[in-house]
Design a protein around this motif. Structure first.
Motif, short mmCIF file in Angstrom:
data_model
loop_
_atom_site.label_atom_id
_atom_site.label_comp_id
_atom_site.label_asym_id
_atom_site.label_seq_id
_atom_site.Cartn_x
_atom_site.Cartn_y
_atom_site.Cartn_z
N PHE A 183 0.84 -1.21 0.00
CA PHE A 183 0.00 0.00 0.00
C PHE A 183 0.87 1.26 0.00
O PHE A 183 0.69 2.16 -0.83
CB PHE A 183 -0.93 -0.01 1.21
CG PHE A 183 -1.86 1.16 1.28
CD1 PHE A 183 -3.11 1.11 0.67
CD2 PHE A 183 -1.50 2.32 1.95
CE1 PHE A 183 -3.97 2.19 0.73
CE2 PHE A 183 -2.35 3.42 2.01
CZ PHE A 183 -3.59 3.35 1.39
N THR B 184 -4.85 0.86 -2.89
CA THR B 184 -5.86 0.06 -2.19
C THR B 184 -6.18 -1.21 -2.96
O THR B 184 -6.24 -2.31 -2.39
CB THR B 184 -7.14 0.89 -1.99
OG1 THR B 184 -6.82 2.10 -1.30
CG2 THR B 184 -8.17 0.11 -1.19
N MET C 194 -12.88 2.25 -1.23
CA MET C 194 -12.12 3.46 -0.98
C MET C 194 -12.69 4.64 -1.76
O MET C 194 -12.73 5.78 -1.25
CB MET C 194 -10.65 3.24 -1.35
CG MET C 194 -9.75 4.41 -0.98
SD MET C 194 -9.67 4.72 0.82
CE MET C 194 -8.55 3.42 1.32
N VAL D 165 -9.52 1.57 5.17
CA VAL D 165 -10.58 2.48 4.73
C VAL D 165 -10.97 3.41 5.87
O VAL D 165 -11.24 4.60 5.65
CB VAL D 165 -11.80 1.69 4.21
CG1 VAL D 165 -13.00 2.60 3.98
CG2 VAL D 165 -11.44 0.99 2.90
#
Length: 335
Positions: free
Chosen positions: A100, A122, A135, A222
């Motif tokens: 990420f 994501t 997201m 998230v």
């Protein structure tokens, strides 16, 4: 007005199921995205996609996506995940976080516009197009911002179905190691199943549990993004860039409702012995919702525009794909 678009998305989901039935190696959700992308390239279809069908496709790509993510929580048993052992869990979480952060940094370095770095990070680190949709809902990304990450994660996930099995024996992996590698390195759950099943049922079981451990990371990541978005809005208000009323209405919740639902569904699956018929019905509904949502997302992809302006995003996606595959391979060696 939205019913026509939803109806088209439902027909596309049904068609995706038919194609998957005829060609089981093709994941149903990947087919749904691909159908949306193909339809979007037909000049005669574009006026309808951007006109009469647009409201319904928006409902499918946003609301149905969230419903599908909530139901995805019912696939998660924390007991099964704990059965991996702490080493496997820790390395899987580390892979998600490093991928990420690394992908987000690459996106910034290549100067990708808007929320694209966050959405690509994501999707590639957690669970593909469904994570991108989750997201996107939190940061209020535009459809055109979401379309490119969805196309990229679908492309790379499809490539993985062919590339990873070809590397299985040359890399000297056992069946179970291959399953672990696939679960830790392939994006979408359906793509994981399609890739790992060639190594047998034991490898497939390991792949799914490792993959669902990554899916579990969707909720905290998230939620953190939602908190950052709230602070960004608050900072905008303090700088005088928006009214107090506007800021209050636009601020996302600390934990989005669908993320809370996802967590609740996972806890329900873990704590209660749910009947098989309930789990099967939830799995069917989750697949249907996500197939319609991903068709809707795919229908906003314009390949001509992507080829002209999306080469930087393509490079970021390919580099992220290599990064997560390399990290997953390293985790298998540790395990």
């Amino acid at each position: 007005m939205w019913k026509r678009g939803v109806g088209v998305a439902a027909l596309a989901a049904l068609a995706s199921w038919g194609i998957h039935t005829l060609f089981p190696a093709l994941p149903l959700l990947t087919v749904a995205v691909a159908l949306g992308i193909i339809v979007a390239q037909i000049p005669a279809a574009r006026p309808s996609l951007t006109g009469a069908l647009a409201p319904g496709l928006s409902v499918a790509s946003k609301r149905f996506m969230r419903l599908g993510i909530v139901l995805l929580g019912l696939k998660l048993s924390l007991v099964d995940i704990a059965g991996l052992g702490w080493t496997a869990i820790a390395t899987t979480v580390a892979i998600v976080l490093i991928t990420f952060a690394g992908t987000f940094w690459l996106g910034r370095w290549f100067a990708l516009p808007g929320h694209q770095p966050l959405l690509i990070a994501t999707g590639f680190s957690i669970c593909g197009a469904s994570a991108i949709g989750a997201m996107s809902g939190v940061v209020k990304a535009k459809d055109e911002e979401t379309a490119t990450p969805v196309a990229l994660v679908t492309l790379c996930g499809t490539l993985a179905i062919a590339v990873l099995p070809a590397l299985w024996h040359p890399l000297g992996l056992t069946n179970l190691q291959f399953g672990h590698w696939v679960g830790a390195g392939v994006h979408d759950v359906g793509q994981v199943v399609a890739t790992a099943q060639i190594a047998g049922s034991a490898a497939l079981a390991v792949a799914i549990v490792v993959k669902l451990t990554r899916v579990l990371m969707l909720a905290p990541i998230v939620a953190v993004a939602s908190i950052v978005e709230r602070r960004r809005h608050a900072l905008g208000l303090s700088n005088g860039t928006g009214s107090a009323e506007e800021g209050m209405t636009k601020r996302p919740p600390i934990v989005p409702l669908f993320v809370a639902g996802f967590i609740a569904a996972a806890l329900l699956r873990t704590l209660l012995p749910l009947p098989a018929v309930v789990l099967d019905a939830a799995d069917f509904a989750q697949t249907a919702f996500l197939a319609m949502a991903l068709f809707g997302l795919g229908s906003s992809v314009r390949l001509a525009s992507l080829v002209r302006t999306g080469w930087r995003a393509l490079i970021v996606g390919l580099l992220s794909w290599v990064l997560i595959a390399a990290l997953a391979f390293g985790a298998v060696q540790i395990g």
